[in-house]
Design an enzyme around this catalytic site. Structure first.
Site, PDB file in Angstrom:
ATOM      1  N   LEU A 107       0.942  -1.221   0.119  1.00  0.00           N
ATOM      2  CA  LEU A 107       0.146  -0.129   0.007  1.00  0.00           C
ATOM      3  C   LEU A 107       1.526   1.070  -0.025  1.00  0.00           C
ATOM      4  CD1 LEU A 107      -3.018  -1.043   2.150  1.00  0.00           C
ATOM      5  CD2 LEU A 107      -2.921  -1.385  -0.340  1.00  0.00           C
TER       6      LEU A 107
ATOM      7  N   HIS B  39      -5.710  23.781  20.543  1.00  0.00           N
ATOM      8  CA  HIS B  39      -6.518  24.031  19.676  1.00  0.00           C
ATOM      9  C   HIS B  39      -5.613  24.479  18.511  1.00  0.00           C
ATOM     10  CE1 HIS B  39      -9.684  25.209  16.651  1.00  0.00           C
ATOM     11  NE2 HIS B  39      -9.423  26.293  17.207  1.00  0.00           N
TER      12      HIS B  39
END
Length: 459
Positions: free
Chosen positions: A183, A441
């Site tokens: 992959l 954040h």
């Protein structure tokens, strides 16, 4: 010529050099034997070169997507594999040479070049030298497996090692095998400009992982134009007009796949087959693994097996932990065990897939009462800002004890964010604990407490 040591370490992969460092620092006289490249698979043909190439492929992909970020490319862009390989080679060479220099200048450590074979449980021969020690540590690793596919003798093919030497991009790369290696190379070469087809026997990708994970990974690959031929049985090889052809029998399409290059990514073979294990009283299992106990000791006192060859993990991080376990027990009187570690791994697609602990399928099979929390990356602000919203986060929690059972993250930053959950699981913390965390954040990890706050019964 006979020489005596306190310890013999066979292999300079991830566990061997660090163990040599600890043992020599403790006053042991050590011989480390390496027959080829210092650093083992990780440094030479595994993690280091492939992740360097993946970084180059990521840069090429970003250029191709420039318009999605409000930017207009100035000219058509085409990758040149030569400079990409040169960058990778420089990184590998620096790592390998640095490791070899460290070992050759390590006080108390003698580096021996060649192939080591047992003469007895305490002696090994390397060329004309006979090395003797009461402690022997096997760290021999593995190599790409060669499967007996019909026609393989007539068709030139690449392995995960030899493909790293290519200097020109394949026009069409056919990959047989859809494990992590297949992959990663598929996406890498597709992004650099090759057409790519994956041929896989299983009816879906990642058969040992959850179906939603496999579906997300499939979406990542197909969205970039990679052709998947799943459920391909009766695979055989042929050479037509000088180019490789892969014949299959598939329920949906039995037509052959024709390409310019063929990569066989069908697992690995262990380097235990030429150690002469029987002369030490050791017997490898059917897969070539040397069985070990929870402290990595073999059935023969004084012989340990570390890394890929012991069957207790086939990753750089598990090999390094093997070193830590052996050193702790031998030198620190600290009873560390293999069974203390969590199963953790990642596949370095872009975005990556990382996991820890149990899968949803394993939880269901065990009949464990469980809760599940799941959030698509389309609802993760950091992913939206980056323009990379494929994938999801999923956590599994014991419905009665609130203990975290496992987690999977397919998505941007998932290989880093999952360590928040890994650390909590090692600390035996609960879902309630995770909900009370306050993360920075904007990050991907900041949504982990939210996912734990949205648990529902596993239907």
């Amino acid at each position: 010529m006979n020489q005596s040591f306190d310890a013999l370490i066979i292999g300079a992969g991830q566990a061997g050099p660090s163990l040599a460092g600890r043992l020599t620092a403790a006053g042991w006289k050590v011989a480390l034997v390496e027959r080829k490249n210092f650093g083992g698979t990780c440094v030479n043909t595994g993690c280091t070169p492939t992740k360097a190439l993946i970084a180059s492929a990521k840069a090429a992909h970003t250029v191709h997507k420039a318009a999605q970020y409000g930017l207009a490319p100035q000219a058509p862009f085409k990758a040149d594999l030569g400079p990409v390989q040169a960058r990778k080679d420089a990184i590998v060479q620096a790592s390998r040479e640095g490791l070899e220099k460290w070992l050759r200048h390590m006080p108390g450590c003698t580096v021996v070049t060649g192939t080591a074979r047992f003469l007895s449980a305490t002696t090994m021969q390397v060329g004309n030298e006979v090395l003797e020690a009461k402690h022997i540590f096997l760290n021999v690793g593995g190599r790409p497996a060669s499967r007996p596919l019909p026609g393989i003798e007539q068709v030139p093919y690449l392995t995960s090692s030899t493909i790293l030497a290519l200097q020109e991009l394949p026009a069409h790369l056919i990959i047989v095998g859809a494990g992590a290696v297949g992959l990663e190379f598929a996406q890498m070469f597709r992004r650099l400009g090759s057409e790519v087809t994956i041929v896989e026997r299983n009816p879906r990708l990642l058969p040992h992982d959850d179906e939603d994970v496999a579906a997300a990974v499939q979406d990542i690959l197909t969205s970039e134009g990679i052709t998947l031929r799943l459920g391909a049985e009766c695979i055989s090889l042929a050479l037509e007009d000088g180019q490789p052809v892969v014949h299959v029998s598939c329920a949906e399409d039995a037509s052959p796949s024709r390409g310019s290059h063929l990569l066989l990514a069908m697992g690995r073979q262990l380097n235990t087959d030429d150690l002469g294990l029987e002369k030490a009283g050791l017997i490898a299992d059917a897969h070539g693994y040397v069985p070990v106990d929870d402290e990595l000791q073999t059935a023969v006192p004084g012989i340990w097996a570390l890394g890929d060859c012991n069957g207790r993990g086939a990753y750089t991080h598990t090999a390094y932990n093997d070193f830590e376990i052996v050193a702790a027990n031998l030198l620190d009187h600290d009873p560390r065990r293999v069974s203390d570690r969590l199963p953790v791994s990642a596949i370095y697609l872009d975005p990556p897939f990382a996991k820890v602990g149990l899968t949803e399928a394993e939880v269901r099979a065990a009949g464990t009462p469980a809760l599940v929390g799941k959030r698509p990356m389309t609802k993760v602000g950091r992913a939206v800002e980056k323009g990379e919203t494929l994938g999801f986060m999923k956590v599994l929690v014991h419905a009665e004890t609130d203990q975290i059972l496992g987690a999977s993250i397919v998505g941007v930053g998932g290989d880093e964010a999952i360590h928040c959950i890994i650390t909590a699981m090692y600390a035996r913390q609960t879902a309630a604990f995770m909900r009370r965390n306050v993360f920075i954040h904007p990050t991907v990890a900041e949504l982990i407490p939210t996912v734990f706050g949205e648990l529902k019964p596993l239907a």
